[in-house]
Design a protein around this motif. Structure first.
Motif, PDB file in Angstrom:
ATOM      1  N   THR A   1      43.240   0.029  34.666  1.00  0.00           N
ATOM      2  CA  THR A   1      42.721   0.582  35.923  1.00  0.00           C
ATOM      3  C   THR A   1      42.185  -0.521  36.831  1.00  0.00           C
ATOM      4  O   THR A   1      42.287  -0.427  38.055  1.00  0.00           O
ATOM      5  CB  THR A   1      41.628   1.633  35.645  1.00  0.00           C
ATOM      6  N   GLU A   2      41.625  -1.564  36.231  1.00  0.00           N
ATOM      7  CA  GLU A   2      41.118  -2.681  37.026  1.00  0.00           C
ATOM      8  C   GLU A   2      42.258  -3.373  37.782  1.00  0.00           C
ATOM      9  O   GLU A   2      42.155  -3.639  38.984  1.00  0.00           O
ATOM     10  CB  GLU A   2      40.409  -3.682  36.106  1.00  0.00           C
ATOM     11  N   VAL A   3      43.353  -3.651  37.083  1.00  0.00           N
ATOM     12  CA  VAL A   3      44.499  -4.312  37.711  1.00  0.00           C
ATOM     13  C   VAL A   3      45.116  -3.421  38.774  1.00  0.00           C
ATOM     14  O   VAL A   3      45.501  -3.890  39.858  1.00  0.00           O
ATOM     15  CB  VAL A   3      45.544  -4.699  36.651  1.00  0.00           C
ATOM     16  N   ALA A   4      45.215  -2.117  38.496  1.00  0.00           N
ATOM     17  CA  ALA A   4      45.773  -1.186  39.481  1.00  0.00           C
ATOM     18  C   ALA A   4      44.933  -1.182  40.751  1.00  0.00           C
ATOM     19  O   ALA A   4      45.465  -1.216  41.870  1.00  0.00           O
ATOM     20  CB  ALA A   4      45.860   0.210  38.885  1.00  0.00           C
ATOM     21  N   ASP A   5      43.617  -1.182  40.607  1.00  0.00           N
ATOM     22  CA  ASP A   5      42.729  -1.201  41.770  1.00  0.00           C
ATOM     23  C   ASP A   5      42.879  -2.499  42.556  1.00  0.00           C
ATOM     24  O   ASP A   5      42.928  -2.502  43.789  1.00  0.00           O
ATOM     25  CB  ASP A   5      41.271  -1.024  41.330  1.00  0.00           C
ATOM     26  N   GLN A   6      42.946  -3.603  41.837  1.00  0.00           N
ATOM     27  CA  GLN A   6      43.032  -4.910  42.493  1.00  0.00           C
ATOM     28  C   GLN A   6      44.348  -5.083  43.249  1.00  0.00           C
ATOM     29  O   GLN A   6      44.387  -5.748  44.290  1.00  0.00           O
ATOM     30  CB  GLN A   6      42.872  -6.027  41.460  1.00  0.00           C
ATOM     31  N   SER A   7      45.417  -4.494  42.726  1.00  0.00           N
ATOM     32  CA  SER A   7      46.752  -4.699  43.307  1.00  0.00           C
ATOM     33  C   SER A   7      47.165  -3.579  44.249  1.00  0.00           C
ATOM     34  O   SER A   7      48.265  -3.625  44.820  1.00  0.00           O
ATOM     35  CB  SER A   7      47.788  -4.826  42.196  1.00  0.00           C
ATOM     36  N   GLY A   8      46.314  -2.570  44.417  1.00  0.00           N
ATOM     37  CA  GLY A   8      46.685  -1.434  45.250  1.00  0.00           C
ATOM     38  C   GLY A   8      47.755  -0.560  44.618  1.00  0.00           C
ATOM     39  O   GLY A   8      48.444   0.193  45.310  1.00  0.00           O
ATOM     40  N   GLY A   9      47.876  -0.653  43.304  1.00  0.00           N
ATOM     41  CA  GLY A   9      48.871   0.146  42.583  1.00  0.00           C
ATOM     42  C   GLY A   9      48.275   1.395  41.986  1.00  0.00           C
ATOM     43  O   GLY A   9      47.120   1.753  42.253  1.00  0.00           O
TER      44      GLY A   9
END
Length: 328
Positions: A38-46
């Motif tokens: 979820t952290e990576v998704a938030d950071q990448s707009g995914g």
């Protein structure tokens, strides 16, 4: 969170951040991966996507071994994952045909063409595809070809948690619900329907809710007496593959009820079937056919045979006092 009963129901995304696994119990180790997802998704707009399977792969690949029981039902697992802020949960049926997909076909057809994966978050020891031949190196080998990135959760990060679903199952099967809670990060629970019993507990002054667990694959802890906390649920049942999966059922009661649970075949009266009975303290409402959730807090004692009903009643009185000390 959107839930899909089959990968064919999923609409391909433009920027899917994906992880894959069975996630039985959604324990501390799983949450380390999911939180990073979820952290990576938030950071990448995914958008975060978990691909999981039902039935459990071992049930299909080793049908001769019926001993595997799961910490969470498919509904319970979805509910726990939803609380972690995941956008999409795909529960795809695990079949022999699915297990026979080659690693590259799995990557191309499932991760890329069906999901639209742009980044994969994966544990260091993840295996996939026919004969479990796919691994982290295989994902990395095809990353440039299919235009995705791979991020590994390092071995030391996974081992730092020092927990596995197998350890949790073993703890529960020995009655050690306290260790199971330490590994899970929450008390192990059973969710089931209250059915009519023979009212023996009521005759002794300890009325019980007899619990029916509708999912045969759900793990039930070792026989014995437990200190428990109880929620009355609005609705909870088995997971039918042809019906929508509903999560986030709210409790009817605002408060957590306290009580003691018995698991066993009632040897004092030569019982033949294994029962799950819950005596809810200071509670006298009619809850037949209602669903309840029982959270296991402490193990009190093993099941045993008594010489007569008076001895049994005296022991239950002692059990209640022991539980009260544990819960209050």
């Amino acid at each position: 969170m959107k839930v899909y009963r089959h990968i064919n129901e999923f609409q391909k995304l433009n920027n899917a951040v994906v992880t894959i696994g069975t996630f039985d119990g959604v324990h501390f180790g799983h949450r380390k991966i999911i939180n990073r997802l979820t952290e990576v998704a938030d950071q990448s707009g995914g958008e975060s996507v978990i691909l999981t399977f039902f039935p459990h792969p071992r049930m299909i690949l080793h049908p001769e071994n019926s001993s595997l029981k799961l910490i969470t039902t498919i509904e319970e697992k979805a509910e726990l994952i939803e609380k972690l802020g995941v956008d999409h949960l795909i529960i795809t049926p695990f079949t022999r045909d699915f297990s026979n997909l080659s690693a590259q076909t799995y990557i191309q057809q499932v991760l890329v063409e069906k999901i639209g994966t742009k980044k994969i978050i994966i544990g260091f020891d993840h295996r996939f595809g026919k004969d479990r031949q796919g691994n982290l190196a295989e994902l990395q080998r095809h990353a440039a070809q299919y235009h995705y990135e791979v991020e590994e959760i390092p071995e030391q990060d996974i081992h730092e948690v020092k927990v596995s679903s197998t350890q949790i199952r073993d703890s529960l099967l020995s009655g050690d619900v306290e260790t199971a809670e330490d590994f899970l990060g929450y008390p192990f629970f059973l969710t089931g329907k209250v059915i009519k019993g023979d009212r023996l507990g009521r005759q002794m002054g300890f009325p019980t809710a007899n619990l029916l667990i509708e999912e045969s694959y759900k793990l039930v802890p070792s026989d014995g007496i437990y200190a428990v906390e109880v929620e009355l649920m609005e609705k909870q049942g088995a997971y039918p593959l042809d019906q929508p999966l509903v999560t986030s059922k709210s409790p009817v009661t605002a408060n957590i009820l306290k009580g003691m649970a018995y698991i066993g075949n009632r040897p004092t009266i030569n019982g033949m079937t294994r029962n799950i009975e819950v005596n809810i303290f200071e509670f006298d409402k009619e809850i037949y056919r209602q669903y309840i959730r029982v959270h296991f807090k402490n193990f009190v004692r093993h099941d045993m045979r008594f010489n007569n009903m008076d001895e049994l009643k005296n022991q239950i009185e002692q059990d209640k006092q022991a539980v009260l000390k544990l819960l209050y």
